[in-house]
Design an enzyme around this catalytic site. Structure first.
Site, PDB file in Angstrom:
ATOM      1  N   GLY A 126       0.805  -1.212   0.000  1.00  7.66           N
ATOM      2  CA  GLY A 126       0.000   0.000   0.000  1.00  7.66           C
ATOM      3  C   GLY A 126       0.834   1.256   0.000  1.00  7.66           C
ATOM      4  N   CYS A 127       0.415   2.219   0.807  1.00  6.06           N
ATOM      5  CA  CYS A 127       1.080   3.516   0.837  1.00  6.06           C
ATOM      6  C   CYS A 127       2.519   3.426   1.329  1.00  6.06           C
ATOM      7  CB  CYS A 127       0.293   4.479   1.729  1.00  6.06           C
ATOM      8  SG  CYS A 127      -1.402   4.794   1.170  1.00  6.06           S
ATOM      9  N   ALA A 128       2.867   2.348   2.015  1.00  3.84           N
ATOM     10  CA  ALA A 128       4.223   2.205   2.539  1.00  3.84           C
ATOM     11  C   ALA A 128       5.221   1.737   1.486  1.00  3.84           C
ATOM     12  CB  ALA A 128       4.224   1.218   3.704  1.00  3.84           C
TER      13      ALA A 128
END
Length: 355
Positions: A139-141
């Site tokens: 995801g965003c990581a």
């Protein structure tokens, strides 16, 4: 230490004001002009987003009849945006495509097999023997995690070149029949874009020519018992967002302590960091990070600026913010920077940089 020699960010051409997106979403969800529409308007007004770039014209989203069509649109547009981002990074670094030894491609907004970087290899002129690592699920990581994995690879290839490509088309995941709070928040926050980063080992000739930062260290952390706070539920219509209301409090509870411990391992404190490259998960998440670490408002200004101008770009956001840092506020030589991103798990990814 390995060095970043180029970082770029690109967005699709269709740019809309937040109010235009809110109107389109209200129509798609068939929200009546009463309490439901008022809730949507409040969510959009408080998201910290002014404009966003979408991969399709707003009117075209109604024509996507299901997950298959949305994913076909993802593949076609992701290839175009990804190619733009990589070509810009190659031009910035003056490196040749066939010099790249590894490519890591990240996305959590579509599925492709062959993966995006495999489909792009011929278009870009990458070597047939290039090592590839497509990443889904961080995801965003994934932007920060991808940089950390580039660093791991180059530690064993000191004369090597590695490419990170992040392509996120969040608008194609929006569930047009879901009026849940999580879907309303997602519809207010996320935008579309891509980013690319090139890094070289310390023995590569480009290492000494670049003014980009070096990677000092990285840390990944899972927070047990928080899996239900962030991610996707896979439904017939595609990706249905999971977005827990406890996220800001979890950030305050765990991430501040994690950052301080990571920095302390390198004899540093938050006050020693001259550049904060923080993923803009939303205003409340940025507020929680700032409060937990005692940061001045200026520390996260570029993150808030990116959120306002393009929205949350998932894994591509940190690449856009690093690009802006280098262009607008390049730290002096010897300064430290910290890249921080959060993703499903619930997890954090930290990368310590030095100019």
């Amino acid at each position: 230490m390995n060095r970043i020699v180029a970082v770029t960010g690109v967005v699709p051409p269709h740019r809309y004001r937040q109010s235009e997106v809110a109107d389109a979403l209200a129509t798609a969800l068939r929200l009546p002009p009463d309490g439901s529409r008022a809730v949507l308007d409040r969510v959009h007004a408080s998201a910290g987003v002014d404009t966003r770039h979408l991969v399709l014209p707003l009117a075209d989203y109604a024509g996507l009849s299901g997950f298959g069509q949305a994913n076909d649109a993802f593949i076609a547009a992701a290839l175009d945006l990804g190619e733009q981002a990589v070509r810009a990074a190659l031009a910035q670094s003056a490196l040749a495509p066939d010099s790249i030894d590894l490519v890591i491609s990240t996305s959590v907004t579509g599925i492709a097999a062959p993966s995006l970087e495999a489909r792009l290899a011929g278009r870009l002129g990458l070597r047939p023997d290039i090592r590839r690592l497509p990443v889904f699920g961080l995801g965003c990581a994934a932007g920060a995690a991808g940089l950390a994995r580039l660093d791991d690879f180059l530690a064993g290839r000191p004369d090597g070149v590695a490419l990170l490509l992040s392509t996120e088309l969040c608008s194609l995941t929006l569930q047009r029949s879901d009026g849940s709070p999580a879907n309303l928040v997602a519809g207010a926050l996320f935008g579309d874009g891509a980013g690319a980063l090139l890094a070289v080992g310390p023995e590569h000739p480009a290492h000494g020519r670049s003014a980009g930062p070096s990677v000092v260290a990285a840390r990944s952390r899972l927070y047990p018992g928080t899996e239900h706070q962030l991610g996707w539920d896979i439904v017939d219509s595609g990706f249905r967002i999971v977005l827990g209301g406890e996220l800001p409090s979890l950030v305050g509870l765990h991430v501040g302590e994690e950052v301080e411990g990571f920095l302390a391992a390198h004899d540093l404190k938050p006050a020693d960091i001259g550049a904060w490259i923080c993923h803009p998960g939303g205003p409340k998440v940025l507020d929680a990070i700032g409060e937990a670490l005692g940061l001045p408002p200026s520390a996260l200004e570029l993150s808030r600026r990116s959120l306002a101008s393009v929205g949350n770009l998932s894994s591509a956001s940190v690449l856009h913010i690093l690009r802006d840092t280098l262009a607008l506020r390049p730290p002096p030589a010897g300064s430290y920077g910290l890249m921080l991103a959060l993703g499903p798990g619930f997890a954090s990814e930290l990368v310590l940089l030095r100019w």
